[in-house]
Design a protein around this motif. Sequence first.
Motif, short mmCIF file in Angstrom:
data_model
loop_
_atom_site.label_atom_id
_atom_site.label_comp_id
_atom_site.label_asym_id
_atom_site.label_seq_id
_atom_site.Cartn_x
_atom_site.Cartn_y
_atom_site.Cartn_z
N UNK A 157 0.84 -1.19 0.00
CA UNK A 157 0.00 0.00 0.00
C UNK A 157 0.87 1.25 0.00
N UNK A 158 0.56 2.20 -0.87
CA UNK A 158 1.32 3.42 -0.98
C UNK A 158 2.49 3.34 -1.93
N UNK A 162 7.50 5.27 -9.61
CA UNK A 162 8.29 6.43 -10.03
C UNK A 162 8.22 7.62 -9.08
N UNK A 163 7.14 7.73 -8.31
CA UNK A 163 6.92 8.89 -7.47
C UNK A 163 7.16 8.62 -6.00
N UNK A 164 6.70 9.51 -5.12
CA UNK A 164 6.90 9.33 -3.68
C UNK A 164 6.15 8.12 -3.15
N UNK A 165 6.66 7.55 -2.08
CA UNK A 165 6.04 6.42 -1.42
C UNK A 165 5.32 6.90 -0.17
N UNK A 166 4.16 6.33 0.11
CA UNK A 166 3.40 6.67 1.31
C UNK A 166 2.93 5.38 1.97
N UNK A 167 2.18 5.50 3.06
CA UNK A 167 1.56 4.37 3.76
C UNK A 167 2.59 3.27 4.04
N UNK A 168 2.23 2.00 3.80
CA UNK A 168 3.10 0.88 4.16
C UNK A 168 4.43 0.92 3.40
N UNK A 169 4.37 1.30 2.12
CA UNK A 169 5.61 1.36 1.34
C UNK A 169 6.60 2.33 1.96
N UNK A 173 10.56 1.58 3.58
CA UNK A 173 11.81 2.23 3.18
C UNK A 173 12.38 3.07 4.32
N UNK A 174 11.54 3.62 5.16
CA UNK A 174 12.05 4.39 6.30
C UNK A 174 12.80 3.48 7.26
#
Length: 498
Positions: A157-158, A162-169, A173-174
């Motif tokens: 999810x998220x 190509x663009x920014x990642x949000x939610x679980x994705x 990565x964090x």
Amino acid sequence: MSRTLLTGLRLPGRPGPVAIETEAGRVTWTGGAEEVRERSAARVEELDGVLLTSPFVDAHVHATASGLLLDGLDLTRCASAAEVLAAVAEAAGAAPPSAVVWGHGWEEDRWSGPLPTRAELDRAAVGRAVYLSRIDVHSALVSTALVDRAPDAVGSAGWSPAGPLSADAHHHVRRAALAALDPAQRRSAQRAFLDHAAARGVAEVHECAGPEVSGRADLADLLGSGHGVHVVGYWGEAVDTPQAAHTLRGETGAHGLAGDLFVDGSLGSRTAALHTPYLDAPDCTGNRYLDPDALAAHLTACTRAGIQAGFHVIGEAAVEDAVAALEEAARRTSPGAVRAARHRLEHLEMVDAGQAARLAALGAVASVQPLFDAAWGGPDGMYAARLGPDRARGMNPFRALAGAGVALAFGSDSPVTPLDPWAAVRAATAHRTPSSSVDEGTALAAHTAGGRYAAGGSGTPVPVTGGPASYALWDGTQCLRTVREGRILHGTGGGPEE
């Protein structure tokens, strides 16, 4: 131990000079100018017109991320994708090949052009792993080399190719970016942040940690830092039994199982949970990360265990879920037990008058950030762009919360907004929706005694006789000295306090 007498001081909102006497880390006397002649002390400091307050408490911080930003890749002033890419290229050129280039603060709403693509970021980073958090830290631009370290992000999810990642994705990565920090780098960042806090009159911070935010090793290092700034640790992970609550608190060393336990995300990343869609994304109502049953189970388990709980809530739908869960926990335990726990709600930006009254009845604490309104409020701000001006006017209603009897604790959510307590006080008194502003006394109390109350303590906005010798001295908004329980954390004063 010798007594110290500070004379010629001013108190907020009060006329005339005052004096304060301390000994062995306690305040032994306070009084007016006429009474000073009757006192004798081993050390006397004449401080003509210096302002005296209790030290500030920042009720919501992320120490490591904030410390990394102090001398790291600060993107808050970037106004285009080109500027971000240039900053990344410079940082990547100076970084070891195995290191993660860590940056923070891009905000596309302030730009005129598009975000950089992953391919463009890869070229600027010359193969290095890059993590660039959005200003709200609920999404990030990342390089392919970092995605390779977090394979679970792909397709979750998220995810975006190509663009920014949000939610679980983004969470995947964090975690990978944080895992790349070596312990020495992490501890150095934490100490730099705590020094920074002390230099701004802050003697206590509430670290909002968790598995999706930082990690257990990060929190353990911070709690064991030995720095004079007091760290109250919160761990954002849900439980469903009292035994699990006790076990988790014991394993993490946390004060409570609260803070950034996400019910939803943020408005900036369009992940805050709404009842009706975003104005600028008509097919989107944000994300819910915990369902109502899980919220009620966590609050019930923590209440029965006598442990403070709480959640990150921003959107109107998330707020309603959290308020209803508090009421359900009160039914399963008792209203008195829930009130005694002082459960916390972080941010609480889209709360109405009815919900405020319900929160007050259950003794909830609103841990809020006035600089959010300064940064994103008003008719032309991000809130209005996401929600429309009418809905945006109801954001961050500090006066309504205080008027309903909800305890307020001010913080920064650093690095989301700067750790700058006087700026936060000004923002609360000059709210972009005037009917939501509070007076300076209320704001000062929320940033001092309110923060201590939020962590189970008590106190006043100014030092009092019999209390700890904890105070800050100010020339305007410049901090001259920060003292906690007799220990000087910042500044000088004729020798260390005893």
